[in-house]
Enzyme design. Structure first.
Site, PDB file in Angstrom:
ATOM      1  N   VAL A  10      -9.868  21.774  14.738  1.00  0.00           N
ATOM      2  CA  VAL A  10     -10.463  22.847  13.945  1.00  0.00           C
ATOM      3  C   VAL A  10      -9.659  24.115  14.173  1.00  0.00           C
ATOM      4  O   VAL A  10      -9.297  24.446  15.306  1.00  0.00           O
ATOM      5  CB  VAL A  10     -11.941  23.100  14.352  1.00  0.00           C
ATOM      6  N   CYS A  11      -9.403  24.844  13.102  1.00  0.00           N
ATOM      7  CA  CYS A  11      -8.765  26.154  13.198  1.00  0.00           C
ATOM      8  C   CYS A  11      -9.462  27.080  12.209  1.00  0.00           C
ATOM      9  O   CYS A  11     -10.426  26.686  11.548  1.00  0.00           O
ATOM     10  CB  CYS A  11      -7.267  26.076  12.924  1.00  0.00           C
ATOM     11  N   ILE A  12      -8.982  28.273  12.074  1.00  0.00           N
ATOM     12  CA  ILE A  12      -9.663  29.260  11.239  1.00  0.00           C
ATOM     13  C   ILE A  12      -9.756  28.829   9.775  1.00  0.00           C
ATOM     14  O   ILE A  12     -10.796  29.000   9.144  1.00  0.00           O
ATOM     15  CB  ILE A  12      -8.998  30.662  11.376  1.00  0.00           C
TER      16      ILE A  12
END
Length: 196
Positions: A10-12
């Site tokens: 997960v990232c922004i």
């Protein structure tokens, strides 16, 4: 990381996590990227039926997974109320409709910067009454609730308990003298505090 357990990166925005998932996959790890990133995670939700068997009442807990927010739809017959709506109003309208309910009242336990409320929008969209703890911080119309008020709405008794701490006006709701809805007043390991 277990060899047989999938990994979700997960990232922004869901872009860098794609690269991470590809690199993990090259190492033989079952890896995925969360499409939409943290924004998508903040919108994720699910439901659970709360065990309660009295007078045909059903309680549906609506969990905003990524934010840890809980809201509730309480219904019987053809009517329902909602406590602490934090998701898009259409979600509550659809969940209520699936049960054959019309939303008659929408309640919040408190007004606070850390409390994303969609209660006003839900009340507007459903034609329900909006109930908030008595305070002077909002400028839109609502029905104020006071300590020890007891309402009969959607065929249920709802008693208001003034529980200051997280905010000065925080309240808890007692359904039929059996179920307590605490909002951000109680947590698993402590109480809501305004200084955190």
């Amino acid at each position: 990381v277990s060899d047989n357990m999938p990994v979700v990166a997960v990232c922004i925005a869901g872009v860098t996590s794609l690269i991470a998932a590809e690199q993990l996959a090259c190492r033989g790890i079952d890896a995925y990227s969360l499409e939409g990133g943290m924004r998508a995670w903040s919108l994720a939700w699910n439901t659970a039926l709360i065990p309660y068997a009295e007078n045909g009442v059903r309680i549906i807990q609506v969990r905003r997974t990524g934010k840890g927010c809980l809201s509730y739809i309480i219904g019987t017959g053809e009517e329902a109320i909602v406590i602490d709506a934090s998701l898009d109003p259409q979600i509550y309208l659809d969940l209520a409709a699936q049960q054959g309910w019309h939303i008659r009242g929408v309640f919040d336990t408190h007004i606070h910067a850390d409390h994303l409320s969609r209660s006003r929008r839900l009340a507007d969209k459903s034609g329900a009454m909006l109930f908030l703890p008595d305070q002077q911080r909002v400028s839109f119309p609502f029905t104020p609730l006071h300590a020890n008020d007891t309402l009969t709405i959607a065929g249920q008794s709802l008693r208001i308990l003034h529980t200051p701490g997280h905010t000065a006006e925080s309240v808890c709701y007692v359904l039929n003298n059996r179920v307590l809805f605490t909002g951000d007043t109680l947590a698993l390991t402590g109480i809501g505090r305004p200084d955190l």
